[in-house]
Design a protein around this motif. Structure first.
Motif, PDB file in Angstrom:
ATOM      1  N   GLY A 163       0.844  -1.063   0.251  1.00  0.00           N
ATOM      2  CA  GLY A 163       0.014  -0.325  -0.319  1.00  0.00           C
ATOM      3  C   GLY A 163       1.101   1.421  -0.266  1.00  0.00           C
ATOM      4  O   GLY A 163      -0.169   2.428  -0.654  1.00  0.00           O
ATOM      5  N   GLY A 164       1.713   1.383   0.191  1.00  0.00           N
ATOM      6  CA  GLY A 164       3.141   2.522   0.100  1.00  0.00           C
ATOM      7  C   GLY A 164       3.092   3.433   1.375  1.00  0.00           C
ATOM      8  O   GLY A 164       2.819   4.850   1.036  1.00  0.00           O
ATOM      9  N   ASN A 212       3.947   4.267   4.074  1.00  0.00           N
ATOM     10  CA  ASN A 212       5.024   5.155   4.595  1.00  0.00           C
ATOM     11  C   ASN A 212       5.766   5.944   3.226  1.00  0.00           C
ATOM     12  O   ASN A 212       6.798   6.711   3.327  1.00  0.00           O
ATOM     13  CB  ASN A 212       6.393   3.920   5.287  1.00  0.00           C
ATOM     14  N   ALA A 227      10.713   1.001   2.686  1.00  0.00           N
ATOM     15  CA  ALA A 227       9.144   1.095   3.100  1.00  0.00           C
ATOM     16  C   ALA A 227       8.335   0.141   2.697  1.00  0.00           C
ATOM     17  O   ALA A 227       7.157  -0.148   2.294  1.00  0.00           O
ATOM     18  CB  ALA A 227       8.531   2.720   2.426  1.00  0.00           C
ATOM     19  N   HIS A 249      11.447  -0.990  10.553  1.00  0.00           N
ATOM     20  CA  HIS A 249      11.168  -2.388  10.821  1.00  0.00           C
ATOM     21  C   HIS A 249       9.516  -1.850  11.688  1.00  0.00           C
ATOM     22  O   HIS A 249      10.035  -1.464  12.793  1.00  0.00           O
ATOM     23  CB  HIS A 249      11.755  -3.228  11.570  1.00  0.00           C
ATOM     24  N   PRO A 250       8.478  -2.484  12.458  1.00  0.00           N
ATOM     25  CA  PRO A 250       7.238  -2.280  13.033  1.00  0.00           C
ATOM     26  C   PRO A 250       7.912  -3.628  14.894  1.00  0.00           C
ATOM     27  O   PRO A 250       7.062  -4.177  14.845  1.00  0.00           O
ATOM     28  CB  PRO A 250       6.363  -2.833  12.593  1.00  0.00           C
TER      29      PRO A 250
HETATM   30  C1  GRF Z   1       4.551  -1.260   7.973  1.00  0.00           C
HETATM   31  O1  GRF Z   1       4.170  -2.311   8.856  1.00  0.00           O
HETATM   32  C2  GRF Z   1       6.021  -1.537   8.089  1.00  0.00           C
HETATM   33  O2  GRF Z   1       6.442  -1.844   9.265  1.00  0.00           O
HETATM   34  C3  GRF Z   1       6.271  -2.524   7.314  1.00  0.00           C
HETATM   35  O3  GRF Z   1       5.078  -2.591   6.501  1.00  0.00           O
HETATM   36  C4  GRF Z   1       4.305  -2.345   6.619  1.00  0.00           C
HETATM   37  C5  GRF Z   1       3.517  -1.642   5.314  1.00  0.00           C
HETATM   38  O4  GRF Z   1       3.982  -0.432   4.929  1.00  0.00           O
HETATM   39  N1  GRF Z   1       7.875  -2.616   6.863  1.00  0.00           N
HETATM   40  P1  GRF Z   1       3.811   0.600   4.004  1.00  0.00           P
HETATM   41  O5  GRF Z   1       1.483   0.548   4.043  1.00  0.00           O
HETATM   42  O6  GRF Z   1       3.068  -0.407   2.160  1.00  0.00           O
HETATM   43  O7  GRF Z   1       4.122   1.339   4.022  1.00  0.00           O
END
Ligand code: GRF
Length: 198
Positions: A13-14, A16, A89, A111-112
């Motif tokens: 989804g991106g 971040n 990301a 990293h979560p």
């Molecule tokens: C997030 O939880 C991030 O910590 C991990 O991927 C997940 C989705 O990230 N690396 P995003 O919404 O695609 O940015």
């Protein structure tokens, strides 16, 4: 001084990526130069295109686990974009030491978890299982060892008794969107002192 060029690698989804891109405005020392995905269906690709940012896709599946061959292809659009900084990301492919070495010292990942705790996957469930009082996310420099490397920022959240992996992930994601842009700005300014939130 021309702004630093930032390439962002995504797989989904991106959210971040969007936070990073939307933060790079005005007097910010960096600008996005490429959004690159291993997944042609990644929702983030449209979000990037809607923001007028060049995108590219290198599907990992035809390489059937041959990481080196996949990375050779991945490097083509990436090198062409001439990034000064590479941000992972939500990029879900493990990169080889050779690839990482090419960008050592200028590749970041979010990293979560509160690294060094819970490297790898299912971090939210593992923190709940362990009965931890808090959890969070970390931005680190990428090195050959998975989810390792110098910590550039961390954000903490309390784990509530009613939390499930999904509710905890949602709380952490909100902080990811604050932490990563703050770290990127500081990193682009040449400052590696850790960002700690809240
Ligand atoms: C997030 O939880 C991030 O910590 C991990 O991927 C997940 C989705 O990230 N690396 P995003 O919404 O695609 O940015």
């Amino acid at each position: 001084m021309s702004p630093k060029r930032v390439a962002i690698l995504i797989s989904g989804g991106g959210s971040n990526m969007v936070s990073l891109v939307d933060s790079m405005t005005g007097d910010h020392p960096a600008r996005p130069c490429l959004i690159l995905s291993n997944n042609a269906q990644a929702g983030g690709l449209k979000k990037a295109a809607d923001r007028g940012i060049p995108t590219a896709v290198v599907d990992h599946r035809p390489f059937k686990g041959n990481r080196a061959a996949f990375e050779t292809e991945l490097l083509k659009p990436l090198e062409e974009a001439r990034p000064d900084i590479v941000c992972l990301a939500g990029f879900m492919r493990v990169l080889t030491a050779d690839f990482v070495t090419r960008f050592q010292g200028r590749m970041l990942n979010i990293h979560p978890s509160l690294l060094p705790k819970y490297k790898g996957l299912h971090t939210h469930a593992r923190a709940i299982e362990a009965g931890d009082a808090e959890h969070g996310c970390s931005v680190h420099e990428v090195t050959a060892a998975l989810d390792d490397g110098p910590i550039l920022g961390q954000a903490r959240v309390d784990i509530e008794p009613a939390d499930t992996p999904d509710t905890l992930a949602a709380k952490v994601l909100i902080w990811e969107h604050e932490l990563y842009p703050a770290v990127l700005r500081r990193f682009a300014e040449g400052n590696r002192s850790p960002v700690l939130m809240p």
